[in-house]
Design a protein around this motif. Structure first.
Motif, short mmCIF file in Angstrom:
data_model
loop_
_atom_site.label_atom_id
_atom_site.label_comp_id
_atom_site.label_asym_id
_atom_site.label_seq_id
_atom_site.Cartn_x
_atom_site.Cartn_y
_atom_site.Cartn_z
N VAL A 126 0.80 -1.15 0.02
CA VAL A 126 -0.25 0.03 0.01
C VAL A 126 0.96 1.28 -0.05
N MET A 127 0.60 2.03 -0.77
CA MET A 127 1.24 3.72 -0.95
C MET A 127 2.86 3.16 -1.30
N SER A 128 2.77 2.18 -2.01
CA SER A 128 4.43 1.75 -2.23
C SER A 128 4.44 1.29 -3.75
N LEU A 129 3.35 0.27 -4.00
CA LEU A 129 3.57 -0.52 -5.51
C LEU A 129 3.29 0.60 -6.42
N ARG A 130 3.90 0.70 -7.34
CA ARG A 130 3.38 1.64 -8.59
C ARG A 130 3.60 1.01 -9.89
N GLY A 131 3.14 1.48 -11.11
CA GLY A 131 3.28 0.86 -12.29
C GLY A 131 2.07 0.23 -12.89
N PHE A 132 0.84 0.16 -12.10
CA PHE A 132 -0.18 -0.29 -12.60
C PHE A 132 -0.78 0.04 -13.63
N GLU A 133 -0.71 1.29 -14.19
CA GLU A 133 -1.24 2.03 -15.15
C GLU A 133 -0.53 1.62 -16.33
N VAL A 134 0.77 1.43 -16.36
CA VAL A 134 1.65 0.89 -17.49
C VAL A 134 1.03 -0.52 -17.78
N ILE A 135 0.84 -1.37 -16.84
CA ILE A 135 0.45 -2.76 -17.24
C ILE A 135 -0.97 -2.79 -17.94
N ASP A 136 -1.97 -1.88 -17.22
CA ASP A 136 -3.42 -1.71 -17.68
C ASP A 136 -3.21 -1.19 -19.15
N SER A 137 -2.34 -0.26 -19.33
CA SER A 137 -2.28 0.22 -21.00
C SER A 137 -1.72 -0.78 -21.84
N ILE A 138 -0.70 -1.53 -21.46
CA ILE A 138 -0.36 -2.68 -22.29
C ILE A 138 -1.16 -3.46 -22.52
N LYS A 139 -2.28 -3.88 -21.55
CA LYS A 139 -3.26 -5.05 -21.61
C LYS A 139 -4.22 -4.44 -22.65
N ALA A 140 -4.65 -3.17 -22.48
CA ALA A 140 -5.70 -2.56 -23.45
C ALA A 140 -5.21 -2.66 -24.83
N GLN A 141 -4.01 -2.54 -24.97
CA GLN A 141 -3.34 -2.52 -26.40
C GLN A 141 -3.35 -3.82 -26.83
N LEU A 142 -3.07 -4.79 -26.11
CA LEU A 142 -3.06 -6.35 -26.44
C LEU A 142 -4.47 -7.01 -26.84
N GLU A 143 -5.47 -6.37 -25.98
CA GLU A 143 -6.89 -6.53 -26.25
C GLU A 143 -7.48 -6.37 -27.58
N THR A 144 -6.87 -5.09 -28.40
CA THR A 144 -7.47 -4.74 -29.39
C THR A 144 -6.70 -5.70 -30.44
N MET A 145 -5.42 -6.04 -29.91
CA MET A 145 -4.70 -6.83 -31.09
C MET A 145 -5.25 -8.39 -31.15
N CYS A 146 -5.28 -8.91 -29.95
CA CYS A 146 -5.61 -10.29 -30.00
C CYS A 146 -6.38 -10.38 -28.53
N LYS A 147 -7.94 -10.57 -28.88
CA LYS A 147 -8.87 -10.56 -27.89
C LYS A 147 -8.69 -11.57 -26.71
N GLN A 148 -8.48 -11.21 -25.72
CA GLN A 148 -8.57 -12.33 -24.27
C GLN A 148 -7.67 -13.29 -24.59
N THR A 149 -6.50 -13.01 -24.95
CA THR A 149 -5.61 -13.89 -25.45
C THR A 149 -4.28 -14.16 -24.43
N VAL A 150 -3.76 -12.79 -24.23
CA VAL A 150 -2.32 -12.90 -23.54
C VAL A 150 -2.88 -12.43 -22.01
N SER A 151 -2.25 -13.12 -21.02
CA SER A 151 -2.67 -13.04 -19.74
C SER A 151 -2.10 -11.80 -18.97
N CYS A 152 -2.60 -11.25 -17.95
CA CYS A 152 -1.96 -10.28 -17.12
C CYS A 152 -0.60 -10.75 -16.46
N ALA A 153 -0.79 -11.95 -16.11
CA ALA A 153 0.51 -12.55 -15.51
C ALA A 153 1.71 -12.74 -16.53
#
Ligand code: HEM
Length: 373
Positions: free
Chosen positions: A146-173
């Protein structure tokens, strides 16, 4: 703030032998780049020591120990399904997309590489590399996060890009695992091949995040136990701690070291005290670089710092005593031999990425990393 977590450390009771699965030991790795064949072949699984540790912990009866081994093998089989070519036909541009986005994010803000690397570590140490840390709330509210981890928005934005390219294919993990590697590379560190095919959890565990992530006041014995519980050797642990060659920490996490410890370089302590006053509550969140010499290069300077008593966290400095005991030899080796560090780090990162992944039809591929489908 971490003090709250300490009382509970390592008192969790694993319901399943899940910490045991997925620990593959790589043999004969000569180069830093782990080629697919080296990742998948030859692997041996340290069943004996893992089973022994688990049995000792749980004091299992012999009948259930048999099923323990069986479950263990199944879990290992799940991890062995990971493959570097997992998205080759289903999303051929996935890796290039992640790399481009991570490189751009690190160029925009050079601390981001550190933050993404740490996100992956905090994901994998808590119920395995299943992106549980990305789910809103829950683990994110745990004391180390809490109040320490950061970078979530970068992962979210990569995920959004990948969803447009290949729907529900590349996992967040998988995105997180690849982003951690690409972050290290973007800051000049080693590269390695990432086995893929992890799936995302449908749950997260705040209590496990409090119990299983090592706090910065840990001594060598506690750290060894904490990493040993996840199947890491002492060398792996010292290599992984080298991640602190980048990134920053808050005053509240190193204040005690500045004012109460003697194995600290006095000039180093004095310079840090200016921005981290002694009274609790003053400047708690002020930041200092974990690597005082080259904070934005992924290099082996972390280990030379330890030899000069310039480790920022208590848990960093305990890796080098100067007496020749403990892990001094490993620190000396990594300080004088950058290739040895790079190789050990890459190998330990692959091992970390293999911690209890969900595979096959387990879990799901989230559409948005911050919430379950
Ligand atoms: C050995 C046990 C470890 C302990 C006790 C520890 C503890 C910490 C603490 C307290 C911070 C500062 C957090 C803050 O003040 O907000 C930190 C930062 C960081 N840790 Fe660790 N850590 C450990 C191992 C690792 C490992 C294994 C990795 C990755 C492989 C890692 C990567 C990082 C990075 C990159 C940062 C900087 C993050 C940023 O600047 O956003 N740490 N760690």
């Amino acid at each position: 703030m971490w003090a709250l977590a300490s009382g509970h450390h390592n008192h969790h009771v694993p319901e399943m032998p899940k910490p045991a699965c997925g620990y593959i030991y790589l043999h004969g790795m000569q180069s830093i780049a782990l080629h697919p064949v080296q990742v998948s072949l030859p692997i041996t699984i340290n069943l004996v020591s893992l089973t022994r540790r688990w049995l000792a912990k749980e004091a299992m009866a012999s009948t259930s120990s048999l099923s323990a081994v069986l479950l263990l093998c199944l879990a290992v089989a799940a991890s062995a399904q990971l493959s570097p070519t997992f998205y080759q036909t289903t999303c051929p541009n996935a890796l290039a997309t992640i790399k481009a986005a991570v490189t751009a994010a690190v160029n925009k803000e050079n601390r981001m590489g550190a933050s993404l690397l740490r996100l992956h570590f905090h994901d994998c140490f808590v119920q395995g590399c299943d992106a549980s840390v990305l789910l809103s709330g829950m683990e994110q509210n745990a004391i180390p996060n809490v109040m320490s981890l950061r970078g979530f928005e970068v992962i979210d934005s990569i995920k959004a890009q990948l969803e447009t390219m290949c729907k529900q294919t590349v996992s967040c993990a998988d995105i997180l695992t690849v982003a951690a590697r690409d972050s290290v590379v973007a800051l000049g560190g080693p590269s390695w091949t990432v086995p893929l095919g992890r799936r995302d959890s449908t749950n997260a565990n705040e209590a496990a995040a409090n119990n299983e992530l090592p706090p910065p006041f840990f001594d060598l014995v506690n750290l060894t136990q904490s990493f040993g519980d996840k199947g890491f050797t002492v060398t792996d642990m010292v290599a992984l701690s080298g991640a602190h060659t980048i990134g920053q920490a808050q005053c509240q996490n190193f204040r005690d070291r500045l004012y109460n410890e003697t194995n600290i370089n006095s000039g180093f302590a004095t310079s840090l005290k200016a921005n981290c006053p002694q009274p609790t509550g003053s400047g708690d969140r002020n930041l200092a670089n974990l690597d005082v010499s080259t904070p934005y290069s992924f290099d082996n300077a972390y280990y030379s710092n330890l030899k000069s008593q310039k480790g920022l966290l208590h848990s960093d400095q305990v890796l080098f005593t100067g007496t020749g005991g403990g892990t001094d030899n490993i620190v000396n080796n990594f300080a004088s031999n950058p290739a040895a560090f790079s190789s050990a780090f890459a190998s330990a990162m692959v091992k970390m990425g293999n911690l209890s992944p969900l595979t096959g039809s387990q879990g799901q591929v989230r559409i948005s990393c911050s919430k379950v489908n």
